[in-house]
Design a protein around this motif. Sequence first.
Motif: not given
Length: 222
Positions: A138-154
């Motif tokens: 089990i590995t902890e992976v950092l997921v970086v999300i860039l350029g979100l314009e709205d909560y629905g996309t997130f």
Amino acid sequence: MVALPNFSAAAGLVVKAEGSWQKGKVETDAKRLATEKALHSAVEKAIRLILGEQEKEKVKKFLEDQVYGADPMKYVLNYRILSAGWITHFDTLDRTEDADSTQPFGIEKYHVWIEATIDEQTLREDLRELIPPEKRLITEVLVVILGLEDYGTFESIKNSIEELSLVREVSYDSFSSVKTTLKVAVFGSGHDLYEKLREKDTSLIIIPAGLQKVIITPDRGY
């Protein structure tokens, strides 16, 4: 053969193994080849520890394709010789073409017993397609999300991640419209997460950033 420590991986599997080679015209060849056989055997033991005995056919194919005939030090961080020496075998008549034919009674073989530290991280990475999910680290992976314009996309991106079978848990690290970071616990590595997410959601631009980091940007078509 001199083994220099390899500090590229953080953890290793310690295994003991034996190798032997029949005495030939050049004595040093037998010693070198016996040591190589012991190293190959150590890697094989580590593979069986990771995959389990029920995966015999998978182990056999991987050994043939990736281990035997290749440099055994690819997966060996370091090793030490526990014992070594010549042993005369009287219970076999097998001889190699290079065997010493001047010895009429029995066959003399050089035996080496070693303790080797195997690069578990590199080995697991190469074995990742063969390892069942429940046996993966089990590995902890950092997921970086860039350029979100709205909560629905997130939410859509987060759901895509959570639906993957190799994902165990998703938690928040930071949240903003500029950069949102998630901590994702996976069976495997960041590369495994990258591959599976890329297959699942083609609407995302996904960039691997090492074994423990993935960068995601929504594909807006411009």
